[in-house]
Design a protein around this motif. Structure first.
Motif, PDB file in Angstrom:
ATOM      1  N   SER A   1       0.978  21.841   2.024  1.00 44.17           N
ATOM      2  CA  SER A   1       0.915  21.512   3.442  1.00 44.17           C
ATOM      3  C   SER A   1       0.615  20.026   3.606  1.00 44.17           C
ATOM      4  N   VAL A   2       0.795  19.552   4.819  1.00 40.19           N
ATOM      5  CA  VAL A   2       0.464  18.169   5.158  1.00 40.19           C
ATOM      6  C   VAL A   2      -1.039  17.953   5.045  1.00 40.19           C
ATOM      7  N   GLU A   3      -1.817  18.963   5.397  1.00 44.79           N
ATOM      8  CA  GLU A   3      -3.273  18.855   5.317  1.00 44.79           C
ATOM      9  C   GLU A   3      -3.738  18.643   3.883  1.00 44.79           C
ATOM     10  N   GLU A   4      -3.079  19.283   2.929  1.00 41.10           N
ATOM     11  CA  GLU A   4      -3.434  19.079   1.518  1.00 41.10           C
ATOM     12  C   GLU A   4      -3.131  17.644   1.087  1.00 41.10           C
ATOM     13  N   MET A   5      -2.049  17.086   1.603  1.00 37.35           N
ATOM     14  CA  MET A   5      -1.702  15.698   1.272  1.00 37.35           C
ATOM     15  C   MET A   5      -2.740  14.734   1.861  1.00 37.35           C
TER      16      MET A   5
ATOM     17  N   PHE B   1      -5.343  12.132  -0.244  1.00 36.02           N
ATOM     18  CA  PHE B   1      -5.550  10.696   0.002  1.00 36.02           C
ATOM     19  C   PHE B   1      -7.032  10.389   0.216  1.00 36.02           C
ATOM     20  N   MET B   2      -7.719  11.185   1.029  1.00 39.56           N
ATOM     21  CA  MET B   2      -9.122  10.919   1.315  1.00 39.56           C
ATOM     22  C   MET B   2      -9.961  11.025   0.044  1.00 39.56           C
ATOM     23  N   ALA B   3      -9.569  11.893  -0.888  1.00 38.67           N
ATOM     24  CA  ALA B   3     -10.296  11.994  -2.152  1.00 38.67           C
ATOM     25  C   ALA B   3     -10.057  10.772  -3.038  1.00 38.67           C
ATOM     26  N   TRP B   4      -8.938  10.094  -2.845  1.00 37.85           N
ATOM     27  CA  TRP B   4      -8.614   8.909  -3.651  1.00 37.85           C
ATOM     28  C   TRP B   4      -9.231   7.633  -3.081  1.00 37.85           C
ATOM     29  N   VAL B   5      -9.575   7.594  -1.802  1.00 37.74           N
ATOM     30  CA  VAL B   5     -10.080   6.381  -1.152  1.00 37.74           C
ATOM     31  C   VAL B   5     -11.304   5.795  -1.859  1.00 37.74           C
ATOM     32  N   PRO B   6     -12.358   6.591  -2.227  1.00 42.18           N
ATOM     33  CA  PRO B   6     -13.498   5.987  -2.935  1.00 42.18           C
ATOM     34  C   PRO B   6     -13.098   5.300  -4.239  1.00 42.18           C
ATOM     35  N   GLN B   7     -12.136   5.868  -4.937  1.00 40.56           N
ATOM     36  CA  GLN B   7     -11.667   5.248  -6.173  1.00 40.56           C
ATOM     37  C   GLN B   7     -10.995   3.903  -5.886  1.00 40.56           C
TER      38      GLN B   7
ATOM     39  N   GLN C   1       0.820  -1.211   0.000  1.00 41.44           N
ATOM     40  CA  GLN C   1       0.000   0.000   0.000  1.00 41.44           C
ATOM     41  C   GLN C   1       0.854   1.261   0.000  1.00 41.44           C
ATOM     42  N   VAL C   2       2.008   1.227   0.669  1.00 44.05           N
ATOM     43  CA  VAL C   2       2.895   2.395   0.675  1.00 44.05           C
ATOM     44  C   VAL C   2       3.247   2.794  -0.753  1.00 44.05           C
ATOM     45  N   LEU C   3       3.559   1.816  -1.591  1.00 48.95           N
ATOM     46  CA  LEU C   3       3.907   2.104  -2.982  1.00 48.95           C
ATOM     47  C   LEU C   3       2.696   2.559  -3.783  1.00 48.95           C
ATOM     48  N   ILE C   4       1.529   1.953  -3.509  1.00 51.13           N
ATOM     49  CA  ILE C   4       0.318   2.328  -4.247  1.00 51.13           C
ATOM     50  C   ILE C   4      -0.050   3.776  -3.963  1.00 51.13           C
ATOM     51  N   VAL C   5      -0.006   4.186  -2.698  1.00 49.88           N
ATOM     52  CA  VAL C   5      -0.346   5.572  -2.345  1.00 49.88           C
ATOM     53  C   VAL C   5       0.665   6.535  -2.949  1.00 49.88           C
ATOM     54  N   ARG C   6       1.912   6.148  -2.946  1.00 41.30           N
ATOM     55  CA  ARG C   6       2.945   7.013  -3.513  1.00 41.30           C
ATOM     56  C   ARG C   6       2.714   7.220  -5.008  1.00 41.30           C
ATOM     57  N   ASP C   7       2.290   6.167  -5.702  1.00 38.11           N
ATOM     58  CA  ASP C   7       2.085   6.272  -7.150  1.00 38.11           C
ATOM     59  C   ASP C   7       0.783   7.004  -7.507  1.00 38.11           C
ATOM     60  N   HIS C   8      -0.293   6.686  -6.791  1.00 37.30           N
ATOM     61  CA  HIS C   8      -1.610   7.180  -7.188  1.00 37.30           C
ATOM     62  C   HIS C   8      -2.015   8.496  -6.519  1.00 37.30           C
ATOM     63  N   VAL C   9      -1.401   8.836  -5.385  1.00 37.14           N
ATOM     64  CA  VAL C   9      -1.784  10.056  -4.664  1.00 37.14           C
ATOM     65  C   VAL C   9      -0.728  11.144  -4.783  1.00 37.14           C
TER      66      VAL C   9
END
Length: 471
Positions: free
Chosen positions: A273-277, A281-287, A257-265
Motif C-alpha cells: 500500500s501507499v501507507e507502507e511506502m 520513508f519515515m523509518a529511513w529519515v533518522p538514518q 533527493q528523488v534519486l536518493i529516496v528511490r535508491d535507499h527506500v
C-alpha cells in the motif's frame, strides 16, 4: 592583415566547429578562402575580438563599448557566468554607459570564451557550469514530483507518484507517496510536509507545473500563477519562486533527493500500500539525518535543527484547496462534474445557466457566478460521490417542478377494450380522411354542368351536340 567585417562575420560561423574539434584550421581556411595563419589569428582564444571597422578614410571606427571593455573583462574574471544583461545594467547605472544592450551582449559573447581560456576553463566545461547559491536557515525549500511507476501494480494500483520537499539549507528531506497529482493532492502533500517540519519556509521553488502556473508565457514575461496556489501561499505566508523553463539546476537539491529516496527506500523492496511506502520513508529519515552531507560537509540533522527553528509558524486553521470549474445546468436541474450529477435548486437557476463548482476531497459545492442581492453565491452543497455514474440529489431542489401526477397511467389490471367499428351509415367525409375503408361509403352528389355555368355567369359549353354531366 585586417579582415573586412563581412569576411569576419563569415569566419565567426566556424568558431564553434573549430573549438569543438569538428574542423581543423586548414579546413576552415579552405571553406573561407583565407590564409591558414589569418584563420589561426582570428579564431585563436587569445584574440577572438572582431576587427575594428574602418571609416572611408581608412581610420578605425571607435565603438562605444571600447572604453568600457576593461570593466567588462574585470566583471567576467570575478564571475565568469555573469549575464550580459547584468553587466549592461551595471555599466549604465555605475559608469554612465550610453550604448545599447546588444553591443554589450556581442562583446560579452567574445570576451567570455577568451577569459575562460585565461582561467583554464574549456568551452565544454563552461557550457556545463552553473552558479551554486547559498541560503540561510528557513529561507527556502524546493518541491518536485517523482514517477515511481507500477510499484503497486500487483495491488491493482496503476501508478504511484512520490512528492518531495527539501530544505535548501540543511537538505532535510520529506517525501510522501500518492496515486494522483491533482490540485487537492498536491497541496495536501504540502500540509503534510509543513507538519513534518513544524513550520513553513519563506520561499518554495517550483518548476512550471500546472498546479502552480496557470499558463506558459514567453521568457521575460510575468508568470501567471494558479489562483489556488496564490491563495494557499498567502494563507501559509510563503513566496512562490517559479523557475525559468528548462532550468533543472535551479532545484537540483530536490531532484537529487528523488534519486536518493528511490535508491535507499524503494529499491529491492515490495509494498502492499501507499501507507507502507510512507512508513518506509519515515523509518529511513533518522538514518539520512545522521549522515554528513557531501556538499556542506555538516551533519544533516544538525543543520536541520537550525532550519526548523527558523521556519515560520503554522496557521491555526488549514487552507482547504478547492478545484474550481464552470458547468452548465441541465433541464433536470442537475450539474455534471467528474462523471457524476449533482442537483441545484430549481427556483434559483434556469436551464443552460453557468454555475461554478468548487470541489474538495470530500465535498462539492455549487455557486452562482455572480452574487445575488444579498451577496450569497452558494446554491447547494453535496458530499462528493465516489466512483462514476452517481446522481446526488436533494429532493427539496425539485420543489415547484411538475410531478407528473395529472398524467393518465395505463396498467395491466384493466383489460384492453375492443375497437368499435363505425357503421357504413355513420361514415362521412371527415371520417374518410382517416379511414380508407370509409371512402367507399361516402355518397357523392351528381349535378349537370349548367349549374356551374349559372353560378359563375358564363355561357354554357355548346361545342358538343349533347350536354355532359359530371359525376
Amino acid at each position: 592583415m585586417v579582415l573586412d567585417p563581412n569576411r569576419w562575420l563569415e569566419l565567426r560561423r566556424f568558431r564553434g566547429l573549430f573549438e569543438s574539434g569538428a574542423m581543423s584550421l586548414s579546413e576552415v581556411a579552405r571553406e573561407t578562402g583565407l590564409d591558414r595563419k589569418t584563420v589561426r589569428k582570428y579564431l585563436s582564444a587569445k584574440s577572438p575580438t572582431a576587427p575594428p571597422r574602418r571609416l572611408s578614410n581608412g581610420q578605425s571606427h571607435k565603438r562605444v563599448i571600447d572604453e568600457f571593455t576593461p570593466l567588462v573583462d574585470a566583471m567576467l574574471r570575478a564571475e565568469i557566468l555573469m549575464k550580459a544583461s547584468v553587466i549592461h545594467e551595471r555599466l549604465v547605472k555605475e559608469y554612465g554607459f550610453a550604448g545599447n544592450y546588444q553591443r554589450v551582449k556581442l562583446y560579452v559573447q567574445e570576451a567570455r570564451t577568451r577569459i575562460a581560456g585565461d582561467l583554464g576553463i574549456t568551452p565544454k566545461e563552461l557550457a556545463g557550469m552553473h552558479r551554486r547559491f547559498k541560503v540561510i536557515p528557513g529561507a527556502q525549500a524546493q518541491v518536485d514530483w517523482g514517477d515511481e511507476g507500477k510499484v503497486l501494480a500487483h495491488m491493482g494500483i496503476g501508478k504511484v507518484y512520490s512528492f518531495h520537499v527539501t530544505l535548501s539549507y540543511s537538505r532535510d528531506p520529506f517525501c510522501c507517496f500518492t496515486t494522483s497529482q491533482d490540485l487537492q493532492t498536491f497541496f495536501d502533500c504540502h500540509r503534510r510536509a509543513f507538519a513534518h517540519y513544524g513550520g513553513v519556509p519563506m520561499t518554495i521553488v517550483y518548476d512550471r507545473t500546472k498546479t502552480v502556473v496557470r499558463r506558459h508565457v514567453a521568457p521575460g514575461e510575468a508568470v501567471p500563477l494558479h489562483p489556488e496556489a496564490v491563495g494557499f501561499a498567502g494563507h501559509y505566508d510563503f513566496d512562490i519562486d517559479v523557475l525559468a523553463a528548462y532550468r533543472p539546476t535551479g532545484k537540483g537539491r530536490v531532484e537529487r533527493q528523488v534519486l536518493i529516496v528511490r535508491d535507499h527506500v524503494l529499491s529491492g523492496r515490495s509494498f502492499a500500500s501507499v501507507e507502507e511506502m510512507d512508513a518506509a520513508f519515515m523509518a529511513w529519515v533518522p538514518q539520512r539525518r545522521a549522515q554528513i552531507h557531501k556538499t556542506h560537509r555538516d551533519v544533516i540533522g544538525e543543520r536541520a535543527a537550525h532550519d526548523h527553528a527558523a521556519l515560520k509558524p503554522l496557521p491555526v486553521t488549514p487552507y482547504l484547496v478547492a478545484e474550481r470549474q464552470l458547468r452548465h445546468v441541465g433541464k433536470d436541474c442537475l450539474v455534471a462534474f467528474d462523471g457524476n450529477l449533482y442537483s441545484v435548486p430549481a427556483r434559483r437557476v434556469r436551464p443552460r445557466q453557468l454555475v461554478e463548482i468548487r470541489a474538495t476531497k470530500s465535498q462539492v459545492t455549487l455557486h452562482l457566478t455572480a452574487p445575488q442581492g444579498s451577496g450569497e453565491t452558494l446554491l447547494a452543497a453535496h458530499p462528493r460521490a465516489a466512483g462514476r455514474g452517481v446522481r446526488v440529489v436533494d429532493e427539496k431542489h425539485w420543489d415547484g417542478l411538475p410531478t407528473g401526477a395529472g398524467r393518465r397511467v395505463t396498467t395491466g389490471d384493466v383489460p384492453p377494450q375492443p375497437r368499435r367499428e363505425r357503421s357504413p351509415a355513420q361514415a362521412g367525409p371527415l371520417q374518410a380522411l382517416f379511414n380508407r375503408a370509409a371512402v367507399t361509403q361516402v355518397e357523392v352528389g351528381r349535378r349537370p354542368l349548367s349549374v356551374y355555368d349559372e353560378l359563375t355567369g358564363t355561357r354554357p359549353f355548346t361545342t358538343c351536340p349533347s350536354t355532359k354531366e359530371s359525376s
